[in-house]
Design a protein around this motif. Sequence first.
Motif, PDB file in Angstrom:
ATOM      1  N   VAL A 135       0.590  -1.252   0.048  1.00  0.00           N
ATOM      2  CA  VAL A 135       0.013   0.085  -0.056  1.00  0.00           C
ATOM      3  C   VAL A 135       0.753   1.288  -0.040  1.00  0.00           C
ATOM      4  O   VAL A 135       0.501   2.165  -0.537  1.00  0.00           O
ATOM      5  CB  VAL A 135      -0.785  -0.034   1.174  1.00  0.00           C
ATOM      6  CG1 VAL A 135      -1.588   1.208   1.329  1.00  0.00           C
ATOM      7  CG2 VAL A 135      -2.131  -0.912   1.022  1.00  0.00           C
ATOM      8  N   SER A 136       2.040   1.360   0.864  1.00  0.00           N
ATOM      9  CA  SER A 136       2.871   2.344   0.825  1.00  0.00           C
ATOM     10  C   SER A 136       3.673   2.647  -0.441  1.00  0.00           C
ATOM     11  O   SER A 136       3.594   3.920  -0.882  1.00  0.00           O
ATOM     12  CB  SER A 136       3.835   2.176   1.894  1.00  0.00           C
ATOM     13  OG  SER A 136       3.387   2.073   3.244  1.00  0.00           O
ATOM     14  N   ILE A 137       3.829   1.778  -1.189  1.00  0.00           N
ATOM     15  CA  ILE A 137       4.430   1.876  -2.350  1.00  0.00           C
ATOM     16  C   ILE A 137       3.478   2.349  -3.245  1.00  0.00           C
ATOM     17  O   ILE A 137       3.772   3.239  -4.234  1.00  0.00           O
ATOM     18  CB  ILE A 137       5.221   0.390  -2.749  1.00  0.00           C
ATOM     19  CG1 ILE A 137       6.288   0.277  -1.876  1.00  0.00           C
ATOM     20  CG2 ILE A 137       5.489   0.592  -4.335  1.00  0.00           C
ATOM     21  CD1 ILE A 137       6.819  -1.149  -2.114  1.00  0.00           C
ATOM     22  N   ALA A 138       2.466   1.584  -3.544  1.00  0.00           N
ATOM     23  CA  ALA A 138       1.355   2.077  -4.524  1.00  0.00           C
ATOM     24  C   ALA A 138       1.048   3.506  -4.179  1.00  0.00           C
ATOM     25  O   ALA A 138       0.775   4.245  -5.068  1.00  0.00           O
ATOM     26  CB  ALA A 138       0.087   1.192  -4.349  1.00  0.00           C
ATOM     27  N   VAL A 139       0.676   4.002  -3.167  1.00  0.00           N
ATOM     28  CA  VAL A 139       0.205   5.406  -2.640  1.00  0.00           C
ATOM     29  C   VAL A 139       1.384   6.104  -2.999  1.00  0.00           C
ATOM     30  O   VAL A 139       1.124   7.299  -3.546  1.00  0.00           O
ATOM     31  CB  VAL A 139      -0.225   5.514  -1.323  1.00  0.00           C
ATOM     32  CG1 VAL A 139      -0.457   6.866  -1.040  1.00  0.00           C
ATOM     33  CG2 VAL A 139      -1.326   4.633  -0.905  1.00  0.00           C
ATOM     34  N   GLY A 140       2.431   5.879  -2.435  1.00  0.00           N
ATOM     35  CA  GLY A 140       3.670   6.815  -3.235  1.00  0.00           C
ATOM     36  C   GLY A 140       3.980   7.147  -4.453  1.00  0.00           C
ATOM     37  O   GLY A 140       4.345   7.951  -4.889  1.00  0.00           O
ATOM     38  N   LEU A 141       3.702   5.946  -5.328  1.00  0.00           N
ATOM     39  CA  LEU A 141       4.026   6.269  -6.846  1.00  0.00           C
ATOM     40  C   LEU A 141       2.876   7.037  -7.371  1.00  0.00           C
ATOM     41  O   LEU A 141       2.962   7.804  -8.401  1.00  0.00           O
ATOM     42  CB  LEU A 141       4.121   4.865  -7.289  1.00  0.00           C
ATOM     43  CG  LEU A 141       5.314   3.836  -7.232  1.00  0.00           C
ATOM     44  CD1 LEU A 141       5.201   2.578  -7.829  1.00  0.00           C
ATOM     45  CD2 LEU A 141       6.459   4.719  -7.725  1.00  0.00           C
ATOM     46  N   ALA A 142       1.482   6.434  -6.975  1.00  0.00           N
ATOM     47  CA  ALA A 142       0.581   7.217  -7.663  1.00  0.00           C
ATOM     48  C   ALA A 142      -0.061   8.331  -7.077  1.00  0.00           C
ATOM     49  O   ALA A 142      -0.495   9.227  -7.610  1.00  0.00           O
ATOM     50  CB  ALA A 142      -0.941   6.429  -7.509  1.00  0.00           C
ATOM     51  N   GLY A 143       0.304   8.892  -5.818  1.00  0.00           N
ATOM     52  CA  GLY A 143      -0.120   9.988  -5.212  1.00  0.00           C
ATOM     53  C   GLY A 143       0.234  11.238  -5.705  1.00  0.00           C
ATOM     54  O   GLY A 143      -0.728  11.991  -6.004  1.00  0.00           O
ATOM     55  N   PRO A 144       1.415  11.614  -6.362  1.00  0.00           N
ATOM     56  CA  PRO A 144       1.712  12.681  -7.009  1.00  0.00           C
ATOM     57  C   PRO A 144       0.868  13.068  -8.221  1.00  0.00           C
ATOM     58  O   PRO A 144       1.042  14.247  -8.650  1.00  0.00           O
ATOM     59  CB  PRO A 144       3.338  12.687  -7.116  1.00  0.00           C
ATOM     60  CG  PRO A 144       3.708  11.620  -6.313  1.00  0.00           C
ATOM     61  CD  PRO A 144       2.447  10.835  -6.182  1.00  0.00           C
ATOM     62  N   ILE A 145       0.636  11.974  -9.032  1.00  0.00           N
ATOM     63  CA  ILE A 145      -0.315  12.198 -10.208  1.00  0.00           C
ATOM     64  C   ILE A 145      -1.877  12.278 -10.001  1.00  0.00           C
ATOM     65  O   ILE A 145      -2.329  13.116 -10.483  1.00  0.00           O
ATOM     66  CB  ILE A 145       0.139  10.953 -11.002  1.00  0.00           C
ATOM     67  CG1 ILE A 145       1.581  11.053 -11.393  1.00  0.00           C
ATOM     68  CG2 ILE A 145      -0.819  11.175 -12.452  1.00  0.00           C
ATOM     69  CD1 ILE A 145       2.304   9.689 -12.208  1.00  0.00           C
ATOM     70  N   SER A 146      -2.158  11.112  -9.430  1.00  0.00           N
ATOM     71  CA  SER A 146      -3.804  11.061  -8.977  1.00  0.00           C
ATOM     72  C   SER A 146      -4.469  11.284  -7.628  1.00  0.00           C
ATOM     73  O   SER A 146      -5.367  11.401  -7.373  1.00  0.00           O
ATOM     74  CB  SER A 146      -4.127   9.720  -9.602  1.00  0.00           C
ATOM     75  OG  SER A 146      -3.745   8.459  -8.572  1.00  0.00           O
ATOM     76  N   GLY A 147      -3.270  11.311  -6.648  1.00  0.00           N
ATOM     77  CA  GLY A 147      -3.761  11.403  -5.452  1.00  0.00           C
ATOM     78  C   GLY A 147      -3.939  10.249  -4.684  1.00  0.00           C
ATOM     79  O   GLY A 147      -3.806   9.973  -3.535  1.00  0.00           O
ATOM     80  N   GLY A 148      -3.496   8.954  -5.405  1.00  0.00           N
ATOM     81  CA  GLY A 148      -2.974   7.797  -4.834  1.00  0.00           C
ATOM     82  C   GLY A 148      -4.254   7.109  -4.126  1.00  0.00           C
ATOM     83  O   GLY A 148      -3.967   6.609  -3.056  1.00  0.00           O
ATOM     84  N   HIS A 149      -5.357   7.309  -4.714  1.00  0.00           N
ATOM     85  CA  HIS A 149      -6.412   6.568  -3.865  1.00  0.00           C
ATOM     86  C   HIS A 149      -6.329   5.052  -3.963  1.00  0.00           C
ATOM     87  O   HIS A 149      -6.545   4.179  -2.755  1.00  0.00           O
ATOM     88  CB  HIS A 149      -7.729   6.821  -4.703  1.00  0.00           C
ATOM     89  CG  HIS A 149      -7.997   8.468  -4.846  1.00  0.00           C
ATOM     90  ND1 HIS A 149      -9.347   8.796  -5.247  1.00  0.00           N
ATOM     91  CD2 HIS A 149      -7.336   9.284  -4.448  1.00  0.00           C
ATOM     92  CE1 HIS A 149      -9.348  10.058  -5.173  1.00  0.00           C
ATOM     93  NE2 HIS A 149      -8.281  10.571  -4.689  1.00  0.00           N
ATOM     94  N   VAL A 150      -6.172   4.566  -5.122  1.00  0.00           N
ATOM     95  CA  VAL A 150      -5.709   2.971  -5.132  1.00  0.00           C
ATOM     96  C   VAL A 150      -7.133   2.240  -4.643  1.00  0.00           C
ATOM     97  O   VAL A 150      -6.803   0.938  -4.061  1.00  0.00           O
ATOM     98  CB  VAL A 150      -4.377   2.442  -5.124  1.00  0.00           C
ATOM     99  CG1 VAL A 150      -3.526   3.144  -6.056  1.00  0.00           C
ATOM    100  CG2 VAL A 150      -3.950   2.865  -3.503  1.00  0.00           C
ATOM    101  N   ASN A 151      -8.171   2.746  -4.377  1.00  0.00           N
ATOM    102  CA  ASN A 151      -8.974   2.098  -3.505  1.00  0.00           C
ATOM    103  C   ASN A 151     -10.472   2.707  -3.808  1.00  0.00           C
ATOM    104  O   ASN A 151     -10.590   3.878  -3.332  1.00  0.00           O
ATOM    105  CB  ASN A 151      -8.807   2.046  -1.888  1.00  0.00           C
ATOM    106  CG  ASN A 151      -9.541   1.415  -0.961  1.00  0.00           C
ATOM    107  OD1 ASN A 151     -10.676   0.984  -1.450  1.00  0.00           O
ATOM    108  ND2 ASN A 151      -9.437   1.292   0.105  1.00  0.00           N
ATOM    109  N   PRO A 152     -11.479   2.079  -4.116  1.00  0.00           N
ATOM    110  CA  PRO A 152     -12.744   2.608  -4.251  1.00  0.00           C
ATOM    111  C   PRO A 152     -13.290   3.362  -3.123  1.00  0.00           C
ATOM    112  O   PRO A 152     -14.034   4.478  -3.095  1.00  0.00           O
ATOM    113  CB  PRO A 152     -13.775   1.641  -4.987  1.00  0.00           C
ATOM    114  CG  PRO A 152     -12.745   0.612  -5.595  1.00  0.00           C
ATOM    115  CD  PRO A 152     -11.695   0.452  -4.763  1.00  0.00           C
TER     116      PRO A 152
END
Length: 236
Positions: free
Chosen positions: A48-65
């Motif tokens: 989760v930390s890796i996914a949020v860290g990678l997506a966060g700067p672009i999309s906010g890193g929701h990765v979860n409905p």
Amino acid sequence: MRELTAEFIGTMLLVLLTDGTAATARLARSHGVGGNWLTIAVGSAIAVSIAVGLAGPISGGHVNPAVTLSLAAWGLFPAERVAAYVGAQLAGGFSGAVLVWLLFWRHWEATSDPAVKRGVFCTGPAIRYWPANLATECVGTAVLALGVGAAVAGRVPGAVVPWWIGGLVLAIGLALGGTTGMAWKLARDFALRLVYALVPTPERGSPDWRCGGYRWPTAWWVHSPTLGSSLVCRVW
């Protein structure tokens, strides 16, 4: 489109690493076979930390409905973009599960227990009783949404947000995950259950769509993200 791509890749990576950890710990002839719940909880939290860290700067890193729905309920995310984000997350979860299925191909053949195979893809209650299962998933999602709300509200330094979210996942998983397997979101459970139902896995058991607490009217893995998010939608 850039934001949707980030959500897709982030969720795909999240599922790949989370379910890859489960496959390593559970499938026969894996070097990690015999890993316990702590192994899976820690692996999931880091994923989760890796996914949020990678997506966060672009999309906010929701990765979860559940996160997307929560932010929309708080008025912190445009409602008209919810469907696109959730679609990208579901597609990412599906793709990540397919990758796990491919990468562990020979281990499906070596594993004889259908329940172990299903457990790599799908969460399930240790004791099947839908009111308790729904309540556990609802509270777990609510705690996660509460922590996400604190981060969005600026109460958590931006540089540590990915690890804050990962820490939440680890804490909730260790505290509550032993009851239902911590689904917390459709991208983590529904998309993966769909993959399990579709791919040709040797000696595959039922995907458990309608058994016990998974019946559509009482499906805790469908309702709990919305209910849990609603519990805290006004806190921040």
